[in-house]
Write a protein that holds these residues in place. Sequence first.
Motif, PDB file in Angstrom:
ATOM      1  N   ARG A   1     -12.906   1.778  -5.388  1.00  0.00           N
ATOM      2  CA  ARG A   1     -12.594   2.397  -4.649  1.00  0.00           C
ATOM      3  C   ARG A   1     -12.966   1.344  -3.639  1.00  0.00           C
ATOM      4  O   ARG A   1     -13.840   0.740  -3.516  1.00  0.00           O
ATOM      5  CB  ARG A   1     -13.134   3.213  -4.457  1.00  0.00           C
TER       6      ARG A   1
ATOM      7  N   GLY B   1     -10.713  -0.169   7.304  1.00  0.00           N
ATOM      8  CA  GLY B   1      -9.426   0.741   6.028  1.00  0.00           C
ATOM      9  C   GLY B   1     -10.078   0.638   4.771  1.00  0.00           C
ATOM     10  O   GLY B   1     -10.603   0.339   4.482  1.00  0.00           O
ATOM     11  N   ARG B   2      -9.485   1.934   4.426  1.00  0.00           N
ATOM     12  CA  ARG B   2     -10.128   1.989   2.780  1.00  0.00           C
ATOM     13  C   ARG B   2      -9.068   2.037   1.227  1.00  0.00           C
ATOM     14  O   ARG B   2      -7.816   2.202   2.050  1.00  0.00           O
ATOM     15  CB  ARG B   2     -10.695   3.408   2.832  1.00  0.00           C
ATOM     16  N   ALA B   3      -9.503   1.673   0.134  1.00  0.00           N
ATOM     17  CA  ALA B   3      -8.450   2.411  -0.490  1.00  0.00           C
ATOM     18  C   ALA B   3      -9.160   1.977  -1.785  1.00  0.00           C
ATOM     19  O   ALA B   3     -10.221   1.915  -1.750  1.00  0.00           O
ATOM     20  CB  ALA B   3      -7.703   0.727  -0.748  1.00  0.00           C
TER      21      ALA B   3
ATOM     22  N   THR C   1     -10.804  -7.850  -0.624  1.00  0.00           N
ATOM     23  CA  THR C   1      -9.415  -7.968  -1.283  1.00  0.00           C
ATOM     24  C   THR C   1      -9.422  -8.021  -2.501  1.00  0.00           C
ATOM     25  O   THR C   1     -10.985  -8.843  -2.967  1.00  0.00           O
ATOM     26  CB  THR C   1      -8.450  -9.922  -0.827  1.00  0.00           C
TER      27      THR C   1
ATOM     28  N   THR D   1      -0.114   6.362  -1.304  1.00  0.00           N
ATOM     29  CA  THR D   1      -0.054   6.750  -2.131  1.00  0.00           C
ATOM     30  C   THR D   1       0.459   6.541  -3.115  1.00  0.00           C
ATOM     31  O   THR D   1       1.868   7.193  -2.855  1.00  0.00           O
ATOM     32  CB  THR D   1      -0.796   8.713  -1.450  1.00  0.00           C
TER      33      THR D   1
ATOM     34  N   ILE E   1      -4.547  -6.865  -3.556  1.00  0.00           N
ATOM     35  CA  ILE E   1      -4.524  -5.114  -2.476  1.00  0.00           C
ATOM     36  C   ILE E   1      -5.974  -5.984  -1.701  1.00  0.00           C
ATOM     37  O   ILE E   1      -6.971  -6.132  -2.221  1.00  0.00           O
ATOM     38  CB  ILE E   1      -5.348  -3.983  -3.583  1.00  0.00           C
TER      39      ILE E   1
ATOM     40  N   GLY F   1       0.872  -1.403   0.049  1.00  0.00           N
ATOM     41  CA  GLY F   1      -0.100   0.239   0.046  1.00  0.00           C
ATOM     42  C   GLY F   1       1.258   1.342   0.148  1.00  0.00           C
ATOM     43  O   GLY F   1       2.204   1.528   0.471  1.00  0.00           O
TER      44      GLY F   1
ATOM     45  N   THR G   1      -7.495  -4.299   2.290  1.00  0.00           N
ATOM     46  CA  THR G   1      -8.096  -3.586   3.135  1.00  0.00           C
ATOM     47  C   THR G   1      -7.835  -4.219   4.297  1.00  0.00           C
ATOM     48  O   THR G   1      -9.050  -5.027   4.043  1.00  0.00           O
ATOM     49  CB  THR G   1      -9.218  -2.771   2.708  1.00  0.00           C
TER      50      THR G   1
ATOM     51  N   LEU H   1      -7.810   1.947  -6.385  1.00  0.00           N
ATOM     52  CA  LEU H   1      -6.859   2.351  -7.274  1.00  0.00           C
ATOM     53  C   LEU H   1      -7.233   2.878  -8.685  1.00  0.00           C
ATOM     54  O   LEU H   1      -8.448   2.809  -9.315  1.00  0.00           O
ATOM     55  CB  LEU H   1      -6.972   0.755  -7.610  1.00  0.00           C
TER      56      LEU H   1
ATOM     57  N   THR I   1     -16.470  -2.837  -3.131  1.00  0.00           N
ATOM     58  CA  THR I   1     -15.783  -2.347  -4.358  1.00  0.00           C
ATOM     59  C   THR I   1     -16.717  -1.487  -5.121  1.00  0.00           C
ATOM     60  O   THR I   1     -18.397  -1.257  -5.756  1.00  0.00           O
ATOM     61  CB  THR I   1     -14.826  -2.687  -5.643  1.00  0.00           C
TER      62      THR I   1
END
Length: 107
Positions: free
Chosen positions: A37, A24-26, A43, A8, A18, A6, A20, A28, A69
Motif C-alpha cells: 500500500r 492519493g492512495r494506491a 513514488t 483498478t 507508481i 493508475g 500518488t 500494488l 509504503t
Amino acid sequence: GAGFPGGTGAVVEPGGTISTDLKGRAALQLPDGTLTRLAGGTTISLTSAHFAKSGNLHDISIFQKVGRTFTNVQHLVGGATFKVGGQSATASVRGTKFGPMPCESCV
C-alpha cells in the motif's frame, strides 16, 4: 521507468513507476496475494518481478524513491525473495509485514 496512469486492475510491468499525489492512495497486489500500500506523496518503481509456473513469487524488487509504503508479504517458499530498496537502505524479507520510511534528512 514508464509513468503509471493508475486505475483498478491495471497491470504494472517491471520498470513501471507508481506515484500518488499528497491526497492519493494506491496499492500494488501481486498474484500470490502480497500487497504493498502506498500513502500519499509516495513514488515506487517495480524494478523486477519473476514468478514460478505455479504462480508463486520467485523474486521481486521495488525501489521506493519517496514516501511511505506498508507491505504484507505472503510466506515465500523455495528461496524466493522480496526486496524494497531506497536511497540509503534495502529491506529483504521472507514473509512478514513491514513499512520502510525514507530518511528525509539523509538525501
